[in-house]
Enzyme design. Structure first.
Site, PDB file in Angstrom:
ATOM      1  NE  ARG A  93      99.723 -59.897  -2.999  1.00  0.00           N
ATOM      2  CZ  ARG A  93     100.884 -60.289  -3.740  1.00  0.00           C
ATOM      3  NH1 ARG A  93     101.124 -61.397  -4.099  1.00  0.00           N
ATOM      4  NH2 ARG A  93     101.533 -59.209  -4.086  1.00  0.00           N
ATOM      5  CG  ASP A 125      83.322 -78.201   0.863  1.00  0.00           C
ATOM      6  OD1 ASP A 125      83.274 -78.293   1.978  1.00  0.00           O
ATOM      7  OD2 ASP A 125      82.771 -77.186   0.183  1.00  0.00           O
ATOM      8  CE1 TYR A 184      77.585 -72.133   0.544  1.00  0.00           C
ATOM      9  CE2 TYR A 184      79.067 -71.483  -1.163  1.00  0.00           C
ATOM     10  CZ  TYR A 184      78.268 -71.262  -0.049  1.00  0.00           C
ATOM     11  OH  TYR A 184      78.180 -69.908   0.528  1.00  0.00           O
ATOM     12  CE  LYS A 218      79.477 -71.160   5.587  1.00  0.00           C
ATOM     13  NZ  LYS A 218      79.409 -71.982   4.445  1.00  0.00           N
TER      14      LYS A 218
END
Ligand SMILES: *Cc1c(COP(=O)(O)O)cnc(C)c1O
Length: 395
Positions: A60, A185, A113, A210
């Site tokens: 983690r 971004d 977004y 993406k």
């Protein structure tokens, strides 16, 4: 620590960036699919746990496969440090929640977004964090809002789905004058086309799901920037637990090696298609920063090396036309993702802005007959022929 590769091109960085960190003696990065790491020597275990010695304790927090992914993106973005997340939205939300406090103020452009917009409209205000969303194409309005008090200026360029372009250098300067941190971004542009840190942004975020991964087979997110800020967000992510899975990191790393050649082809395809559609009778408007008709073409030319693989166009008609048109395309997935080697199409009403009402979409300047077209790496003339036959079929 990896060679900086500072004077090498992005194609070289995509292949070799971080690779000399793989000490396991394999030419390809091993997928270390383990929750935890074992130690016989308890003293050494404690040293690693306390950060006095390199190593991994629990996946983690850190994992060797994941660490190599972070390192490769760090090299590509030319950043001091990078950390990764289970998705792009995990990167965005963890970064914002780690950096903001009740009473903080965020300024952002309206066209972010859909998920990011939801954070701005719903989840940050619920924590008494002020959010001012500005008209995306009005830089002086953004500058005025920033000057009025701002902790974080949040940018996304080109925007989804209408490909508006924000001037990163100009707005970063305004933010720094106000003492704010700038987050960009860079998902649509990729580090091949745009380097926000060089333009003045403090942090850069990607949805690795993406273009970075490029094969639409793994979700991931990444944050790059100065060590101190990235460590602060990493510390928060350790606790929220939005860690990138090692197998996803492996797939993203495999995709990253071809980032430059994929993006170059996608840039070329999108440009050719945008030019073709601009002269097509069945198309009402084309949105692509590489077109001279694009309102921010000059800014795009200044800050981008290529204009990206995504374009949008609106059909003459309404959403019923979209419903008839999309199934006619043979060389495209009808899906919510983008940036893959296969061409992918979608409508904002079913993908990026599904959470937004039709009325709000109209207010955001998103026509109901808009198609978001993410060009893959196919041959441009085949994609153009496919678009032509689909347009003819619904004419
Ligand atoms: C897809 C996307 C995101 C969210 O990324 P996920 O990996 O789907 O969580 C954020 N920003 C932009 C610009 C995107 O296209």
């Amino acid at each position: 620590m990896t060679r900086e590769l500072a004077d090498q091109g992005p194609g070289t960085k995509a292949v070799w960036g971080g690779e000399d960190d793989a000490e396991e003696g394999t030419s390809q990065v091993p997928i270390v699919q383990a929750v935890a790491f074992t130690y016989r020597d308890v003293g050494r275990w404690q040293d690693v746990a306390l950060g006095r010695r390199k190593g991994h304790i629990y996946s983690r927090n850190t994992n060797p496969t994941v660490a190599l992914f972070e390192e490769k993106v760090r090299v590509l973005e030319g950043a001091e440090d990078a950390t990764s997340f289970s998705s792009g939205m995990a990167a965005i939300s963890n970064t914002l929640f780690a950096l903001l406090r009740p009473g903080s103020r965020v300024v952002a452009a309206k066209d972010t977004y859909g998920g990011t917009n939801q954070l701005f409209r719903e989840f940050l205000p619920a924590l008494n964090i002020g959010v001012k969303l500005c008209e995306t194409t009005d830089p002086s309005r953004i500058e005025r809002e920033v000057a009025g008090g701002c902790d974080v200026l949040y940018l996304e360029t080109p925007t989804n789905p209408t490909l508006k372009v924000l001037d990163i250098a100009r707005l970063s300067k305004a933010a720094h004058d106000a003492g704010a941190t700038v987050i960009t971004d860079n998902t649509f542009a990729t580090p091949i086309n745009q380097r926000p840190l060089r333009l003045g942004s403090d942090l850069v975020i990607h949805s690795a799901s993406k273009f970075l991964g490029g094969h639409a087979d793994a979700l991931g997110g990444v944050l790059c920037g100065p060590k101190e800020t990235v460590r602060k967000v990493y510390h928060y992510r350790e606790i929220t637990g939005a860690a990138l899975d090692p197998f996803a990191a492996y797939l993203l790393l495999r995709g990253l090696k071809t980032l430059e050649i994929r993006v170059q082809r996608q840039n070329e395809n999108a440009m050719k298609i945008a030019r073709h559609l601009e002269g097509h009778g069945g198309v009402a408007a084309v949105y692509y920063p590489g077109l001279r008709s694009h309102p921010q073409h000059a800014v795009a030319k200044r800050q981008m090396k290529g204009f990206g693989g995504v374009l949008s166009f609106s059909l003459k008609g309404d959403f019923r036309k979209v419903k008839r048109f999309l199934p006619k395309l043979r060389l495209a997935h009808r899906a919510a993702n983008l940036g893959a080697v296969e061409t992918t199409v979608g409508s904002p009403a079913t993908t990026s802005h599904v959470e937004v009402s039709a009325k709000d979409r109209a207010a955001m300047g998103i026509p109901e007959a808009l198609i978001r077209y993410s060009a893959g790496i196919e041959n441009a003339r085949d994609l153009i022929a496919d678009l032509d036959q689909a347009l003819a079929a619904v004419a």
